[in-house]
Design an enzyme around this catalytic site. Structure first.
Site, short mmCIF file in Angstrom:
data_model
loop_
_atom_site.label_atom_id
_atom_site.label_comp_id
_atom_site.label_asym_id
_atom_site.label_seq_id
_atom_site.Cartn_x
_atom_site.Cartn_y
_atom_site.Cartn_z
N ILE A 15 0.83 -1.22 0.00
CA ILE A 15 0.00 0.00 0.00
C ILE A 15 0.86 1.27 0.00
CG2 ILE A 15 -0.37 0.24 2.51
CD1 ILE A 15 -2.94 0.71 -0.37
N LYS A 91 -5.48 1.79 7.90
CA LYS A 91 -6.53 0.99 8.52
C LYS A 91 -6.05 -0.45 8.66
CE LYS A 91 -8.03 -1.86 6.10
NZ LYS A 91 -7.73 -2.97 5.13
N ASP A 169 -9.95 -7.95 7.00
CA ASP A 169 -9.03 -6.92 6.51
C ASP A 169 -9.68 -6.14 5.36
OD1 ASP A 169 -6.24 -5.64 6.24
OD2 ASP A 169 -6.61 -6.45 4.25
P1 NAP Z 1 2.58 -5.53 3.13
O1 NAP Z 1 2.68 -5.49 1.64
O2 NAP Z 1 2.79 -6.82 3.83
O3 NAP Z 1 3.59 -4.43 3.68
C1 NAP Z 1 3.79 -4.19 5.02
C2 NAP Z 1 5.21 -3.71 5.20
O4 NAP Z 1 5.41 -3.33 6.56
C3 NAP Z 1 6.25 -4.77 4.89
O5 NAP Z 1 6.80 -4.50 3.62
C4 NAP Z 1 7.28 -4.66 6.02
O6 NAP Z 1 8.52 -4.21 5.53
C5 NAP Z 1 6.77 -3.47 6.84
N1 NAP Z 1 6.98 -3.63 8.27
C6 NAP Z 1 6.63 -4.68 9.08
N2 NAP Z 1 6.98 -4.42 10.34
C7 NAP Z 1 7.57 -3.19 10.35
C8 NAP Z 1 8.16 -2.38 11.35
N3 NAP Z 1 8.20 -2.76 12.63
N4 NAP Z 1 8.69 -1.18 10.99
C9 NAP Z 1 8.66 -0.77 9.72
N5 NAP Z 1 8.11 -1.50 8.71
C10 NAP Z 1 7.59 -2.70 9.03
O7 NAP Z 1 1.16 -5.00 3.60
P2 NAP Z 1 0.18 -3.98 2.86
O8 NAP Z 1 -0.71 -4.73 1.93
O9 NAP Z 1 0.95 -2.83 2.33
O10 NAP Z 1 -0.75 -3.55 4.09
C11 NAP Z 1 -0.26 -2.73 5.14
C12 NAP Z 1 -1.46 -2.08 5.83
O11 NAP Z 1 -2.18 -1.31 4.86
C13 NAP Z 1 -2.46 -3.10 6.40
O12 NAP Z 1 -2.98 -2.64 7.60
C14 NAP Z 1 -3.55 -3.15 5.33
O13 NAP Z 1 -4.83 -3.45 5.88
C15 NAP Z 1 -3.52 -1.72 4.82
N6 NAP Z 1 -4.02 -1.58 3.45
C16 NAP Z 1 -3.59 -2.42 2.46
C17 NAP Z 1 -4.12 -2.30 1.17
C18 NAP Z 1 -3.68 -3.19 0.03
O14 NAP Z 1 -4.30 -3.11 -1.05
N7 NAP Z 1 -2.65 -4.00 0.16
C19 NAP Z 1 -5.08 -1.32 0.90
C20 NAP Z 1 -5.43 -0.43 1.91
C21 NAP Z 1 -4.90 -0.59 3.19
P3 NAP Z 1 9.77 -5.10 5.00
O15 NAP Z 1 9.29 -5.65 3.69
O16 NAP Z 1 10.84 -4.07 4.87
O17 NAP Z 1 10.02 -6.16 6.04
#
Ligand code: NAP
Length: 309
Positions: A15, A91, A169
């Site tokens: 995201i 969120k 989620d």
């Molecule tokens: P994701 O692709 O798994 O990315 C999360 C990132 O957080 C990972 O790349 C990881 O980094 C990083 N991370 C984990 N622990 C951390 C820490 N302690 N300090 C700093 N960085 C850390 O997840 P995502 O899909 O982007 O989703 C993240 C959030 O956004 C969730 O709450 C989700 O509900 C929300 N969201 C997602 C979407 C979507 O379409 N994906 C849409 C709207 C909202 P590393 O790779 O460097 O380990």
């Protein structure tokens, strides 16, 4: 505050790459100074391994946006507020309601802005839908949020861990829209949550809600839908049926489309964050998350076949 808000982004995952970084780079109210992520990098952005490292390198940062999985949110937000930063929460705003309340109180004490964002509320047809419904009598609501987890969350392990919410989620996005467009608070009356035998979070859920007028609000969240994907809310009223589809992008009345634009959600979220900072206010509405917590409290749990990515 003179000049743009200096902001750092934490958690360079899907995201952050798809939405936050482009929205911040296009918004003159912000200057994206740096990022923090344990492993990931991003072209043209100075990325540190941790929030603390980023804040040490850039003591002039005014704000941080937290785009990590929800299980990480509290510790990072607490640390950023303690160092005097305004905080934007993706969120859901945390992994428990109580930790979000603790952050709300901390932000108040520190006189900083805390923004619990709900991106789906910034989809272009949501506000027109709210206005249309405000003048009508609602008879019933049907929410269908059915998508293929393998397509939208490939390999994301955190969504299946406790606090990751599973099918809630995406489902919480539907609830963030419903709590914004319906004129009265509503509450859960019944729920069934289906957990794969090898996972700690549900892959599907059927929910029923009501409100003080006794209407029925039925929601079906399903993560195993292949083929056409559905993010629809239909509301029967005394003057026709409203349908919001594509997650709040398209609004139809009696199946005739009346609002359809391709406006992105994240520029609006950052306009709101900048406005809250300028006004010295916070915005922490936990009502979508409270419905999810209620479903975990009250719902029947049914075990289903193991889920493999
Ligand atoms: P994701 O692709 O798994 O990315 C999360 C990132 O957080 C990972 O790349 C990881 O980094 C990083 N991370 C984990 N622990 C951390 C820490 N302690 N300090 C700093 N960085 C850390 O997840 P995502 O899909 O982007 O989703 C993240 C959030 O956004 C969730 O709450 C989700 O509900 C929300 N969201 C997602 C979407 C979507 O379409 N994906 C849409 C709207 C909202 P590393 O790779 O460097 O380990």
């Amino acid at each position: 505050m003179a000049g743009p808000i200096q902001i750092g982004i934490v958690g360079i995952g899907k995201i952050a790459r798809d939405q936050h970084i482009p929205a911040l780079r296009a918004d003159p109210a912000f200057h994206l100074t740096a990022g923090a992520s344990p492993h990931a990098g991003f072209e043209g952005l100075e990325v540190h391994h941790s929030l603390d490292e980023m804040l040490d390198a850039h003591p002039d940062l005014d704000a941080v946006a937290l785009c990590t999985p929800p299980q990480e949110r509290y510790a990072l937000a607490h640390a950023a507020l303690s160092r005097g930063k305004h905080v934007f929460l993706e969120k859901p705003p945390g992994s428990t309601l109580s930790e979000v309340e603790a952050l709300r109180q901390q932000a108040k004490r520190m006189d900083r802005t805390l923004f619990a964002s709900w991106h789906s509320r910034f989809a272009p047809a949501v506000e027109p839908a709210r206005q249309w419904l405000a003048e009508r009598t609602i008879k019933g609501v049907r929410i269908d949020w059915r998508e293929d987890v393998r397509q939208w969350h490939p390999g994301q392990e955190w969504i299946w861990r406790p606090g990751g919410l599973g099918v809630f989620d995406p489902g919480i996005n539907a609830l963030s829209i419903a709590t914004a467009i319906l004129p009265r608070p509503f509450f859960l009356t019944d729920a069934e949550l289906r957990f794969p035998a090898n996972r700690a979070a549900p892959v599907a859920a059927d929910l029923r809600f009501s409100d003080e007028t006794g209407i029925e609000i039925i929601a079906g969240f399903d993560w195993l839908r292949t083929g056409p994907q559905t993010w629809d809310i239909r509301v029967e009223t005394d003057q026709g049926r409203l349908r919001l589809s594509l997650g709040g992008s398209v609004m139809a009345i009696d199946e005739a489309v009346v609002s359809q634009t391709h406006e992105a959600e994240y520029p609006g979220l950052y306009r709101r964050f900048a406005q809250l900072i300028a006004q010295g206010r916070s915005d922490v509405d936990v009502s979508p998350m409270r419905h999810v917590a209620d479903a975990f409290l009250r719902g029947r749990r049914v075990q289903t076949a193991p889920f493999e990515d």
